[in-house]
Design a protein around this motif. Sequence first.
Motif, PDB file in Angstrom:
ATOM      1  N   CYS A  95      16.580 -10.963  58.084  1.00  0.00           N
ATOM      2  CA  CYS A  95      16.625 -12.323  57.585  1.00  0.00           C
ATOM      3  C   CYS A  95      16.436 -12.297  56.073  1.00  0.00           C
ATOM      4  CB  CYS A  95      15.488 -13.114  58.241  1.00  0.00           C
ATOM      5  SG  CYS A  95      15.303 -14.804  57.677  1.00  0.00           S
ATOM      6  N   ASN A  96      17.137 -13.184  55.395  1.00  0.00           N
ATOM      7  CA  ASN A  96      17.053 -13.288  53.939  1.00  0.00           C
ATOM      8  C   ASN A  96      16.999 -14.755  53.565  1.00  0.00           C
ATOM      9  OD1 ASN A  96      18.955 -13.756  51.324  1.00  0.00           O
ATOM     10  ND2 ASN A  96      17.719 -11.898  51.078  1.00  0.00           N
ATOM     11  N   ALA A  97      16.190 -15.082  52.571  1.00  0.00           N
ATOM     12  CA  ALA A  97      16.111 -16.478  52.157  1.00  0.00           C
ATOM     13  C   ALA A  97      15.792 -16.569  50.670  1.00  0.00           C
ATOM     14  CB  ALA A  97      15.038 -17.215  52.954  1.00  0.00           C
ATOM     15  N   HIS A  98      16.372 -17.568  50.025  1.00  0.00           N
ATOM     16  CA  HIS A  98      16.056 -17.854  48.625  1.00  0.00           C
ATOM     17  C   HIS A  98      15.013 -18.956  48.628  1.00  0.00           C
ATOM     18  CE1 HIS A  98      16.698 -19.371  44.481  1.00  0.00           C
ATOM     19  NE2 HIS A  98      16.790 -18.082  44.248  1.00  0.00           N
ATOM     20  N   ILE A  99      13.795 -18.574  48.272  1.00  0.00           N
ATOM     21  CA  ILE A  99      12.657 -19.473  48.417  1.00  0.00           C
ATOM     22  C   ILE A  99      12.083 -19.816  47.060  1.00  0.00           C
ATOM     23  CG2 ILE A  99      10.326 -19.689  49.377  1.00  0.00           C
ATOM     24  CD1 ILE A  99      11.245 -17.848  51.646  1.00  0.00           C
ATOM     25  N   VAL A 100      11.783 -21.071  46.863  1.00  0.00           N
ATOM     26  CA  VAL A 100      11.232 -21.560  45.597  1.00  0.00           C
ATOM     27  C   VAL A 100       9.747 -21.802  45.774  1.00  0.00           C
ATOM     28  CG1 VAL A 100      11.357 -23.360  43.852  1.00  0.00           C
ATOM     29  CG2 VAL A 100      13.432 -22.633  45.049  1.00  0.00           C
ATOM     30  N   ILE A 101       8.913 -21.140  44.911  1.00  0.00           N
ATOM     31  CA  ILE A 101       7.460 -21.252  45.093  1.00  0.00           C
ATOM     32  C   ILE A 101       6.636 -21.491  43.837  1.00  0.00           C
ATOM     33  CG2 ILE A 101       7.384 -19.891  47.238  1.00  0.00           C
ATOM     34  CD1 ILE A 101       6.456 -17.535  45.496  1.00  0.00           C
ATOM     35  N   PRO A 102       7.008 -22.140  42.746  1.00  0.00           N
ATOM     36  CA  PRO A 102       8.277 -22.833  42.550  1.00  0.00           C
ATOM     37  C   PRO A 102       9.383 -22.004  41.917  1.00  0.00           C
ATOM     38  CG  PRO A 102       6.797 -23.317  40.760  1.00  0.00           C
ATOM     39  CD  PRO A 102       6.057 -22.422  41.693  1.00  0.00           C
ATOM     40  N   VAL A 103       9.100 -20.792  41.428  1.00  0.00           N
ATOM     41  CA  VAL A 103      10.191 -19.976  40.897  1.00  0.00           C
ATOM     42  C   VAL A 103      11.001 -19.431  42.072  1.00  0.00           C
ATOM     43  CG1 VAL A 103      10.746 -17.883  39.612  1.00  0.00           C
ATOM     44  CG2 VAL A 103       8.871 -19.367  38.862  1.00  0.00           C
ATOM     45  N   GLY A 104      12.302 -19.498  41.995  1.00  0.00           N
ATOM     46  CA  GLY A 104      13.144 -19.048  43.094  1.00  0.00           C
ATOM     47  C   GLY A 104      13.279 -17.541  43.151  1.00  0.00           C
TER      48      GLY A 104
END
Length: 118
Positions: A95-104
């Motif tokens: 699985c792959n995801a572009h997550i903002v934390i807040p930097v993506g």
Amino acid sequence: QVQLVESGGGLAQAGGSLRLSCEASGSIFSINAMGWYRQAPGKQRELVAVITSGGSTNYADSVKGRFTISRDNAKNTVYLQMNSLKPDDTAVYYCNAHIVIPVGKYYWGKGTLVTVSS
């Protein structure tokens, strides 16, 4: 700390079905694209399917018409429904995801093994 945890892999017979799930957890602000990749023994990792936050999808030619990617934004989860499985689908699925934390940033799960017997 962000984690992606896959589940649902296992053994299936050719022509059978499996459903993979991947849940993102941690201090997540938002999630953009989520996708599934796979890596077969001796081969490079390849894209299987991707879905945007708005629901647009894209598939590898080898799985079009057989696999369906979907997501539940409320649960931070992406799914991969795999039908009409073939022995060539045998691989570790990531699985792959572009997550903002807040930097993506792109995150990867540890993978789940799918084995399709003939």
